[in-house]
Write an enzyme that holds these catalytic residues in place. Sequence first.
Site, PDB file in Angstrom:
ATOM      1  N   MET A 114     -10.677  -9.143  -3.274  1.00  0.00           N
ATOM      2  CA  MET A 114     -10.933  -7.961  -4.125  1.00  0.00           C
ATOM      3  C   MET A 114     -10.303  -6.734  -3.474  1.00  0.00           C
ATOM      4  O   MET A 114     -10.463  -6.522  -2.283  1.00  0.00           O
ATOM      5  CB  MET A 114     -12.445  -7.741  -4.253  1.00  0.00           C
ATOM      6  CG  MET A 114     -12.858  -6.365  -4.780  1.00  0.00           C
ATOM      7  SD  MET A 114     -14.634  -6.030  -4.601  1.00  0.00           S
ATOM      8  CE  MET A 114     -15.261  -6.532  -6.181  1.00  0.00           C
ATOM      9  N   ASP A 118      -8.856  -2.562  -5.177  1.00  0.00           N
ATOM     10  CA  ASP A 118      -9.237  -1.369  -5.953  1.00  0.00           C
ATOM     11  C   ASP A 118     -10.211  -1.565  -7.124  1.00  0.00           C
ATOM     12  O   ASP A 118     -10.026  -2.481  -7.932  1.00  0.00           O
ATOM     13  CB  ASP A 118      -8.005  -0.744  -6.598  1.00  0.00           C
ATOM     14  CG  ASP A 118      -6.834  -0.594  -5.677  1.00  0.00           C
ATOM     15  OD1 ASP A 118      -6.955  -0.918  -4.504  1.00  0.00           O
ATOM     16  OD2 ASP A 118      -5.776  -0.154  -6.151  1.00  0.00           O
ATOM     17  N   TRP A 154      -4.654 -11.088  -0.490  1.00  0.00           N
ATOM     18  CA  TRP A 154      -4.063 -10.407  -1.637  1.00  0.00           C
ATOM     19  C   TRP A 154      -2.953 -11.295  -2.205  1.00  0.00           C
ATOM     20  O   TRP A 154      -2.228 -11.946  -1.451  1.00  0.00           O
ATOM     21  CB  TRP A 154      -3.489  -9.053  -1.186  1.00  0.00           C
ATOM     22  CG  TRP A 154      -2.963  -8.228  -2.313  1.00  0.00           C
ATOM     23  CD1 TRP A 154      -3.667  -7.343  -3.053  1.00  0.00           C
ATOM     24  CD2 TRP A 154      -1.634  -8.227  -2.836  1.00  0.00           C
ATOM     25  NE1 TRP A 154      -2.855  -6.790  -4.013  1.00  0.00           N
ATOM     26  CE2 TRP A 154      -1.601  -7.311  -3.899  1.00  0.00           C
ATOM     27  CE3 TRP A 154      -0.464  -8.914  -2.513  1.00  0.00           C
ATOM     28  CZ2 TRP A 154      -0.460  -7.048  -4.645  1.00  0.00           C
ATOM     29  CZ3 TRP A 154       0.686  -8.654  -3.258  1.00  0.00           C
ATOM     30  CH2 TRP A 154       0.678  -7.735  -4.310  1.00  0.00           C
ATOM     31  N   ASP A 165      -0.698   2.784 -11.336  1.00  0.00           N
ATOM     32  CA  ASP A 165      -2.119   3.152 -11.315  1.00  0.00           C
ATOM     33  C   ASP A 165      -2.470   4.232 -12.340  1.00  0.00           C
ATOM     34  O   ASP A 165      -3.027   5.290 -11.991  1.00  0.00           O
ATOM     35  CB  ASP A 165      -2.556   3.600  -9.903  1.00  0.00           C
ATOM     36  CG  ASP A 165      -2.122   2.614  -8.831  1.00  0.00           C
ATOM     37  OD1 ASP A 165      -1.928   1.426  -9.169  1.00  0.00           O
ATOM     38  OD2 ASP A 165      -1.958   3.022  -7.665  1.00  0.00           O
ATOM     39  N   GLU A 194      -1.168   6.875  -4.378  1.00  0.00           N
ATOM     40  CA  GLU A 194      -1.688   5.785  -5.204  1.00  0.00           C
ATOM     41  C   GLU A 194      -2.985   6.218  -5.891  1.00  0.00           C
ATOM     42  O   GLU A 194      -3.703   7.103  -5.420  1.00  0.00           O
ATOM     43  CB  GLU A 194      -1.972   4.559  -4.330  1.00  0.00           C
ATOM     44  CG  GLU A 194      -0.725   4.008  -3.657  1.00  0.00           C
ATOM     45  CD  GLU A 194      -0.982   2.702  -2.904  1.00  0.00           C
ATOM     46  OE1 GLU A 194      -0.191   1.766  -3.070  1.00  0.00           O
ATOM     47  OE2 GLU A 194      -1.963   2.619  -2.146  1.00  0.00           O
ATOM     48  N   TRP A 210      -6.235  -1.096   3.765  1.00  0.00           N
ATOM     49  CA  TRP A 210      -5.090  -1.987   3.992  1.00  0.00           C
ATOM     50  C   TRP A 210      -4.871  -2.212   5.480  1.00  0.00           C
ATOM     51  O   TRP A 210      -4.158  -3.128   5.865  1.00  0.00           O
ATOM     52  CB  TRP A 210      -3.832  -1.411   3.323  1.00  0.00           C
ATOM     53  CG  TRP A 210      -3.955  -1.438   1.831  1.00  0.00           C
ATOM     54  CD1 TRP A 210      -4.079  -0.368   0.994  1.00  0.00           C
ATOM     55  CD2 TRP A 210      -4.018  -2.605   0.998  1.00  0.00           C
ATOM     56  NE1 TRP A 210      -4.209  -0.798  -0.309  1.00  0.00           N
ATOM     57  CE2 TRP A 210      -4.168  -2.160  -0.335  1.00  0.00           C
ATOM     58  CE3 TRP A 210      -3.967  -3.985   1.246  1.00  0.00           C
ATOM     59  CZ2 TRP A 210      -4.269  -3.034  -1.420  1.00  0.00           C
ATOM     60  CZ3 TRP A 210      -4.067  -4.857   0.163  1.00  0.00           C
ATOM     61  CH2 TRP A 210      -4.209  -4.387  -1.144  1.00  0.00           C
TER      62      TRP A 210
HETATM   63  C1  FRU Z   1      -3.927   0.513  -3.934  1.00  0.00           C
HETATM   64  C2  FRU Z   1      -2.856  -0.383  -4.541  1.00  0.00           C
HETATM   65  C3  FRU Z   1      -2.406   0.185  -5.874  1.00  0.00           C
HETATM   66  C4  FRU Z   1      -1.914  -1.019  -6.602  1.00  0.00           C
HETATM   67  C5  FRU Z   1      -2.883  -2.080  -6.131  1.00  0.00           C
HETATM   68  C6  FRU Z   1      -2.296  -3.458  -6.039  1.00  0.00           C
HETATM   69  O1  FRU Z   1      -4.777  -0.130  -3.063  1.00  0.00           O
HETATM   70  O2  FRU Z   1      -1.777  -0.514  -3.643  1.00  0.00           O
HETATM   71  O3  FRU Z   1      -1.445   1.214  -5.762  1.00  0.00           O
HETATM   72  O4  FRU Z   1      -1.942  -0.872  -7.987  1.00  0.00           O
HETATM   73  O5  FRU Z   1      -3.350  -1.675  -4.859  1.00  0.00           O
HETATM   74  O6  FRU Z   1      -3.283  -4.409  -5.797  1.00  0.00           O
END
Ligand code: FRU
Length: 506
Positions: free
Chosen positions: A60, A62, A86, A186, A239, A313
């Site tokens: 999981m 965002d 991811w 986003d 982002e 991250w």
């Molecule tokens: C932020 C991000 C967003 C993107 C998503 C991909 O954490 O990098 O910019 O849409 O995660 O999972």
Amino acid sequence: MIHEPQTPDPASEQSQMNSQRSLRHQTAISGAHHALDHAASPADCPHRPVFHTAAPAGWMNDPNGLIHFRGEFHLFYQHHPYSNDWGPMHWGHLASRDLVRWRHLPIALAPSEPYDRAQKGGGCYSGSAVDDDGVLTLIYTGHVDGAAQMEVQCVATSRDGVAFTKDPANPVIARPPVDGSADFRDPKVWRHGDHWYLVAGSCQGGRGNVLIFRSGDLRDWQYLGKGTESDGTQAAMWECPDLFPLGGVDALIVSLSLERTKTVVMTGAFDHATGRFDRRSWRDLDAGPDFYAAQTLLDPRGRRIVIGWMDSWKSTFPTKPRGWAGAMSIPRVLTLADDGQVLMSPLPELSALRGDPWSHGPQPIAGDHALDAPGGSCLELIADFDLAASTATSFGLRVRASASGDEQTVIRFDRATARLTVDLDRSGCGPRGIFGGEVSGVDRTLRLHLFIDRSSLELFANDGRLAITSRIYPAAASTSLSLFADGGTARLTRLDAWPLTSIWGT
Ligand code: FRU
């Protein structure tokens, strides 16, 4: 016999394409559910949260598409159901009547189309949700990692709020505007007057920025301009932007990856005619390492609620070997203080999770002072200190401590600088470091409001003047709690604690 040449019927061709698109999406969602059904249950992981939302299994990140729709709150999220890493992004889906207790719903979006189909990574990236006259409409980024990266904006709709259809008009924004780049993602959408507005994160020339669009129908978008951008030191890419009115000003949230990842809040004035955000202040929304990609919604009571990805991250994600990674923060309420600072405090309704209260009377604290509050790995605690009556140079709390004290997370307030910090150097098997900031406007009283779950700590000082959020990964047996004061005494005037119960189910 002579056959008349058949003229193709555009309506039936369109409906055939629609059903093929639907079928591809359904197949992709079924595959994802099959993977989840066969994943090992993370339920017995000692770090699995009790009162924070997390995916049923797998990865999981965002929060996406936060909305109150037909009497329920919806929280979608970036999800990789096939692994604890991811990967090709899906939208997981959670629902709640009160933002306190949650249930899982079927996966809402899965990569299935040329504009959002994952190869290496890619998929259905972050976005938002609006209620378009009774149709729950998701606006998300389609990310394709082909010969070159491509990011486009797409729409998916649902009448029941559960099953989503990708729109025939996709991608609704097929290329970045003049101020953007291949990083263009986003979308957060809101209604103002007769139009929809969209803010997306992007960058150009090493400066992160936000780009503003306007539409009458959520399909046809006109580029208005660059809202605001980095001054050159404020990250190369912005982002997950979110732009909303708050207490008489406009607030803009963006997430940045610098030496640590963080969510920043700006205040200023937004002009809906030009798309320009006139920025007056800039500040970390949370001083901890694990509050990212925060998104807000306006609740039916008019409150601005925010939830962040309670990770980073830069984390090492110690739960991955147990089949899951990633959790959301508790919901928080944003308000504007009289001095213009954006405050962030825990959602008051979370008190519904409290078990039997435990209290400690007023007392001067000197040295170490053990507490036998229940629920050491899963609790809420409020402690008030009278600063005028305290002489200690610093004081605070040790939480999630082992019997030997080798493991502990230290919350410390330094009286001379009004700096509040969380020291993770002995917190267990997660990332280390000391994080914090100044508690602005401290006068007589310091209030620490703390939420500890099995692998997290969320600390709020003085009604949301400072928030510090961090994942911590101590051993399950490290549940001791104590107060301490160094270099004098700290005058405790109130301490209340409650064990907290699960958010899952009724
Ligand atoms: C932020 C991000 C967003 C993107 C998503 C991909 O954490 O990098 O910019 O849409 O995660 O999972």
